[in-house]
Design a protein around this motif. Structure first.
Motif, PDB file in Angstrom:
ATOM      1  N   GLY A   7      -0.383  -0.784 -33.130  1.00 50.23           N
ATOM      2  CA  GLY A   7      -1.231  -0.750 -33.982  1.00 50.23           C
ATOM      3  C   GLY A   7      -2.913  -0.231 -33.922  1.00 50.23           C
ATOM      4  O   GLY A   7      -3.055  -0.415 -33.016  1.00 50.23           O
ATOM      5  N   PRO A   8      -3.215   0.168 -34.939  1.00 50.89           N
ATOM      6  CA  PRO A   8      -4.717   0.809 -34.540  1.00 50.89           C
ATOM      7  C   PRO A   8      -5.772  -0.422 -34.868  1.00 50.89           C
ATOM      8  O   PRO A   8      -5.587  -1.459 -35.427  1.00 50.89           O
ATOM      9  CB  PRO A   8      -4.973   1.586 -35.698  1.00 50.89           C
ATOM     10  N   THR A   9      -6.950  -0.495 -33.979  1.00 52.32           N
ATOM     11  CA  THR A   9      -7.855  -1.643 -34.051  1.00 52.32           C
ATOM     12  C   THR A   9      -8.477  -1.461 -35.577  1.00 52.32           C
ATOM     13  O   THR A   9      -8.394  -0.417 -36.003  1.00 52.32           O
ATOM     14  CB  THR A   9      -8.909  -1.547 -32.994  1.00 52.32           C
ATOM     15  N   SER A  10      -8.816  -2.852 -35.834  1.00 51.09           N
ATOM     16  CA  SER A  10      -9.446  -2.853 -37.249  1.00 51.09           C
ATOM     17  C   SER A  10     -10.453  -4.081 -37.432  1.00 51.09           C
ATOM     18  O   SER A  10     -10.514  -4.708 -36.220  1.00 51.09           O
ATOM     19  CB  SER A  10      -8.310  -2.932 -38.268  1.00 51.09           C
ATOM     20  N   ASP A  11     -10.478  -4.518 -38.660  1.00 56.27           N
ATOM     21  CA  ASP A  11     -11.517  -5.670 -38.553  1.00 56.27           C
ATOM     22  C   ASP A  11     -10.389  -7.020 -38.092  1.00 56.27           C
ATOM     23  O   ASP A  11     -11.153  -7.868 -37.727  1.00 56.27           O
ATOM     24  CB  ASP A  11     -11.729  -6.174 -40.155  1.00 56.27           C
ATOM     25  N   ARG A  12      -9.120  -6.849 -38.201  1.00 58.88           N
ATOM     26  CA  ARG A  12      -8.227  -7.599 -37.903  1.00 58.88           C
ATOM     27  C   ARG A  12      -7.736  -7.740 -36.510  1.00 58.88           C
ATOM     28  O   ARG A  12      -7.249  -9.002 -36.280  1.00 58.88           O
ATOM     29  CB  ARG A  12      -7.104  -7.634 -38.927  1.00 58.88           C
ATOM     30  N   ILE A  13      -7.629  -6.694 -35.771  1.00 56.64           N
ATOM     31  CA  ILE A  13      -7.072  -6.517 -34.329  1.00 56.64           C
ATOM     32  C   ILE A  13      -8.045  -6.397 -33.286  1.00 56.64           C
ATOM     33  O   ILE A  13      -9.118  -5.525 -33.539  1.00 56.64           O
ATOM     34  CB  ILE A  13      -5.983  -5.296 -34.502  1.00 56.64           C
ATOM     35  N   LEU A  14      -7.842  -7.006 -32.410  1.00 55.90           N
ATOM     36  CA  LEU A  14      -8.886  -7.022 -30.976  1.00 55.90           C
ATOM     37  C   LEU A  14      -8.501  -5.798 -30.461  1.00 55.90           C
ATOM     38  O   LEU A  14      -7.511  -5.409 -30.149  1.00 55.90           O
ATOM     39  CB  LEU A  14      -8.579  -8.460 -30.297  1.00 55.90           C
ATOM     40  N   ASP A  15      -9.872  -5.245 -30.069  1.00 55.97           N
ATOM     41  CA  ASP A  15      -9.959  -3.947 -29.203  1.00 55.97           C
ATOM     42  C   ASP A  15      -9.497  -4.497 -27.690  1.00 55.97           C
ATOM     43  O   ASP A  15     -10.545  -4.490 -26.806  1.00 55.97           O
ATOM     44  CB  ASP A  15     -11.107  -3.288 -29.435  1.00 55.97           C
ATOM     45  N   GLY A  16      -8.425  -4.698 -27.474  1.00 55.09           N
ATOM     46  CA  GLY A  16      -8.012  -5.043 -26.085  1.00 55.09           C
ATOM     47  C   GLY A  16      -8.162  -4.201 -24.914  1.00 55.09           C
ATOM     48  O   GLY A  16      -7.611  -3.162 -25.303  1.00 55.09           O
ATOM     49  N   ILE A  17      -8.842  -4.766 -23.941  1.00 57.44           N
ATOM     50  CA  ILE A  17      -8.916  -3.731 -22.621  1.00 57.44           C
ATOM     51  C   ILE A  17      -7.563  -3.380 -22.190  1.00 57.44           C
ATOM     52  O   ILE A  17      -7.232  -2.316 -21.530  1.00 57.44           O
ATOM     53  CB  ILE A  17      -9.953  -4.503 -21.846  1.00 57.44           C
ATOM     54  N   THR A  18      -6.756  -4.494 -22.077  1.00 55.02           N
ATOM     55  CA  THR A  18      -5.436  -4.077 -21.409  1.00 55.02           C
ATOM     56  C   THR A  18      -4.805  -3.199 -22.314  1.00 55.02           C
ATOM     57  O   THR A  18      -4.180  -2.146 -22.042  1.00 55.02           O
ATOM     58  CB  THR A  18      -4.336  -5.183 -21.314  1.00 55.02           C
ATOM     59  N   ARG A  19      -4.770  -3.276 -23.627  1.00 54.67           N
ATOM     60  CA  ARG A  19      -4.282  -2.458 -24.694  1.00 54.67           C
ATOM     61  C   ARG A  19      -4.756  -0.838 -24.560  1.00 54.67           C
ATOM     62  O   ARG A  19      -3.744   0.168 -24.387  1.00 54.67           O
ATOM     63  CB  ARG A  19      -4.500  -2.887 -25.990  1.00 54.67           C
ATOM     64  N   LYS A  20      -5.919  -0.739 -24.094  1.00 50.59           N
ATOM     65  CA  LYS A  20      -6.670   0.557 -24.097  1.00 50.59           C
ATOM     66  C   LYS A  20      -5.969   1.256 -22.694  1.00 50.59           C
ATOM     67  O   LYS A  20      -5.822   2.318 -22.593  1.00 50.59           O
ATOM     68  CB  LYS A  20      -8.020   0.714 -23.863  1.00 50.59           C
ATOM     69  N   SER A  21      -5.895   0.479 -21.804  1.00 51.13           N
ATOM     70  CA  SER A  21      -5.396   0.913 -20.413  1.00 51.13           C
ATOM     71  C   SER A  21      -4.052   1.235 -20.585  1.00 51.13           C
ATOM     72  O   SER A  21      -3.575   2.102 -19.985  1.00 51.13           O
ATOM     73  CB  SER A  21      -5.618  -0.290 -19.241  1.00 51.13           C
ATOM     74  N   ILE A  22      -3.123   0.340 -21.205  1.00 45.20           N
ATOM     75  CA  ILE A  22      -1.671   0.876 -21.317  1.00 45.20           C
ATOM     76  C   ILE A  22      -1.727   2.304 -22.077  1.00 45.20           C
ATOM     77  O   ILE A  22      -0.739   3.130 -21.730  1.00 45.20           O
ATOM     78  CB  ILE A  22      -1.023  -0.055 -22.191  1.00 45.20           C
ATOM     79  N   ILE A  23      -2.300   2.575 -22.875  1.00 42.55           N
ATOM     80  CA  ILE A  23      -2.499   3.622 -23.985  1.00 42.55           C
ATOM     81  C   ILE A  23      -2.879   4.921 -22.819  1.00 42.55           C
ATOM     82  O   ILE A  23      -2.082   5.949 -22.857  1.00 42.55           O
ATOM     83  CB  ILE A  23      -3.373   3.645 -25.029  1.00 42.55           C
ATOM     84  N   GLU A  24      -3.889   4.752 -22.289  1.00 39.81           N
ATOM     85  CA  GLU A  24      -4.259   5.923 -21.340  1.00 39.81           C
ATOM     86  C   GLU A  24      -3.017   6.015 -20.035  1.00 39.81           C
ATOM     87  O   GLU A  24      -2.931   7.261 -19.780  1.00 39.81           O
ATOM     88  CB  GLU A  24      -5.606   5.441 -20.531  1.00 39.81           C
ATOM     89  N   LEU A  25      -2.624   4.946 -19.679  1.00 38.71           N
ATOM     90  CA  LEU A  25      -1.581   5.056 -18.594  1.00 38.71           C
ATOM     91  C   LEU A  25      -0.257   6.024 -19.028  1.00 38.71           C
ATOM     92  O   LEU A  25       0.094   6.584 -18.401  1.00 38.71           O
ATOM     93  CB  LEU A  25      -1.332   3.670 -17.891  1.00 38.71           C
ATOM     94  N   ALA A  26       0.429   5.262 -20.082  1.00 48.56           N
ATOM     95  CA  ALA A  26       1.282   5.864 -20.654  1.00 48.56           C
ATOM     96  C   ALA A  26       1.318   7.342 -21.067  1.00 48.56           C
ATOM     97  O   ALA A  26       2.099   8.053 -20.600  1.00 48.56           O
ATOM     98  CB  ALA A  26       1.727   5.139 -22.068  1.00 48.56           C
ATOM     99  N   LYS A  27       0.193   7.659 -21.524  1.00 48.41           N
ATOM    100  CA  LYS A  27      -0.130   9.333 -21.914  1.00 48.41           C
ATOM    101  C   LYS A  27      -0.029   9.959 -20.421  1.00 48.41           C
ATOM    102  O   LYS A  27       0.445  11.119 -20.305  1.00 48.41           O
ATOM    103  CB  LYS A  27      -1.512   9.657 -22.556  1.00 48.41           C
ATOM    104  N   THR A  28      -0.832   9.381 -19.413  1.00 51.73           N
ATOM    105  CA  THR A  28      -0.549  10.102 -18.293  1.00 51.73           C
ATOM    106  C   THR A  28       0.868  10.288 -17.532  1.00 51.73           C
ATOM    107  O   THR A  28       1.262  11.231 -16.738  1.00 51.73           O
ATOM    108  CB  THR A  28      -1.362   9.412 -17.064  1.00 51.73           C
ATOM    109  N   GLU A  29       1.610   9.343 -17.896  1.00 52.15           N
ATOM    110  CA  GLU A  29       2.938   9.439 -17.502  1.00 52.15           C
ATOM    111  C   GLU A  29       4.030  10.002 -18.157  1.00 52.15           C
ATOM    112  O   GLU A  29       5.369   9.974 -18.302  1.00 52.15           O
ATOM    113  CB  GLU A  29       3.619   7.829 -17.239  1.00 52.15           C
ATOM    114  N   GLY A  30       3.238  10.661 -19.249  1.00 50.14           N
ATOM    115  CA  GLY A  30       4.236  11.402 -20.335  1.00 50.14           C
ATOM    116  C   GLY A  30       4.996  10.625 -21.187  1.00 50.14           C
ATOM    117  O   GLY A  30       5.949  11.321 -21.864  1.00 50.14           O
TER     118      GLY A  30
END
Length: 354
Positions: free
Chosen positions: A249-272
């Motif tokens: 889900g996208p971050t919002s007033d309700r959802i924490l901008d997780g640092i692990t979350r951001k890292s997973i998104i970037e890693l997943a993209k690099t792995e195709g």
């Protein structure tokens, strides 16, 4: 640009507790190291931090933390590599998020140098407390709370910033079963869900207890308005894999901008791995579970890094996820932990040497 704090006072503990600790059998967050960082906000400014022995805190009964809940925190980890280098993972992101939380709760923002130089000084003083066993780390808890006195409903005029640390083993063992929440909400639009405020977690405990009584370990939070959208998993961000696409889900007033979350998104993209950051409906997840396209669900956060979900319950029906040999959860967790512990290259610049 951060200035350097050169005069952080260090008051050493008279005795160390380290020889009484079994580092091969560490529970998460139960054992605390010898020292902590302490910094006070008084007279309209933050005063220079100091490292002091870990000890109880004395507060006035009218301290506003007790009455109006001005309390925020972060979660971080320190590691040691084979050469005994002390390593952090994206610490400036934690600092920035702490101040985002501070602003939302009307707490004075902390200078970057006080956070970073204070943290580095503390880690050097207690470097022997950083475990090297696989899966273990020194958990770091920076937090700020209101110490100013008074029963009047207004922001405090005094605050305390502390960093305390705890050598810890793995946060979760094995996969968990979760219950998709249909009544209670973690947060609401316009609220403080995006901040790491202590009250956010207090409000989660009761619905989680109800889920535990039903045989689940955690709750999947849904939106406050319709309960149609999946938002977080317990105290973690959530990822859903449908076929070979990873969705969060996208971050919002309700959802924490997780640092692990951001890292997973970037890693997943690099792995195709195809990644979609969008709203996820409960009906979509249930339908995917029924037709066999739901491959994985997992939580993501600092403490556990990635916590796989074995199954979920919804409207008195249980759904089991398939047992896969090669999961996104396991491969992404290995990528992150290898970067954190200096066992792999860090093309993102996330690893921070103290």
């Amino acid at each position: 640009m951060s200035t350097i704090v050169n005069d952080i006072e260090v008051i050493k503990a008279n005795h160390t507790k380290i020889h009484d600790i079994d580092f091969n059998n560490l529970k998460f967050g139960h054992v605390f190291s010898d020292h902590m960082l302490e910094c006070d906000y008084k007279d309209g400014k933050w005063h220079t931090p100091k490292v002091v022995p870990y000890a109880p805190i004395s507060l006035d009964p009218s301290a506003k933390i007790f009455h109006y809940g001005q309390s925020i925190f972060e979660g971080m980890k320190a590691y040691k590599d084979e050469d005994d280098n002390i390593l952090l993972f994206r610490p400036l992101d934690n600092f920035k998020r702490l101040n985002i939380s501070a602003k939302r709760l009307a707490i004075p923002e902390l200078p970057e140098a006080f956070f970073m130089d204070g943290l580095k000084t503390l880690l050097k003083v207690d470097s022997d407390w950083i475990p090297k066993k696989e899966g273990s780390s020194l958990y770091i808890r920076p937090f700020i709370f209101a110490t100013g006195k008074g029963f009047h409903a207004s922001p405090a005029d005094e605050y305390k910033f502390i960093i305390s640390t705890a050598p810890s083993g793995a946060y979760f063992a094995g996969k968990v079963k979760v219950l998709i929440e249909e009544k209670y909400s973690r947060s609401a639009n316009g609220g403080v869900g995006f901040a790491k405020a202590g009250g956010n977690y207090a409000g989660q405990f009761y619905p989680t207890q109800l889920a535990v009584k039903k045989g689940y370990q955690q709750v999947i939070w849904t939106d406050d308005n319709t309960h149609e959208y999946i938002e977080e998993a317990g105290a973690m961000n959530i990822f859903v894999r449908i076929n070979d696409t990873l969705i969060t889900g996208p971050t919002s007033d309700r959802i924490l901008d997780g640092i692990t979350r951001k890292s997973i998104i970037e890693l997943a993209k690099t792995e195709g791995i195809p990644v979609e950051v969008r709203k996820i409906t409960v009906s979509e997840v249930v339908e995917a579970a029924k037709n066999g396209t739901l491959k994985e669900m997992f939580g993501a956060g600092t403490a556990a890094v990635i916590s796989p979900i074995a199954g979920f319950g919804y409207k008195n029906e249980d759904f089991d996820l398939p047992e896969l040999e090669n999961t996104f959860a396991s491969s992404l967790k290995k990528r992150i932990t290898d970067i954190q512990t200096n066992k792999a290259e860090d093309p993102f610049g996330w690893r921070y040497k103290v």
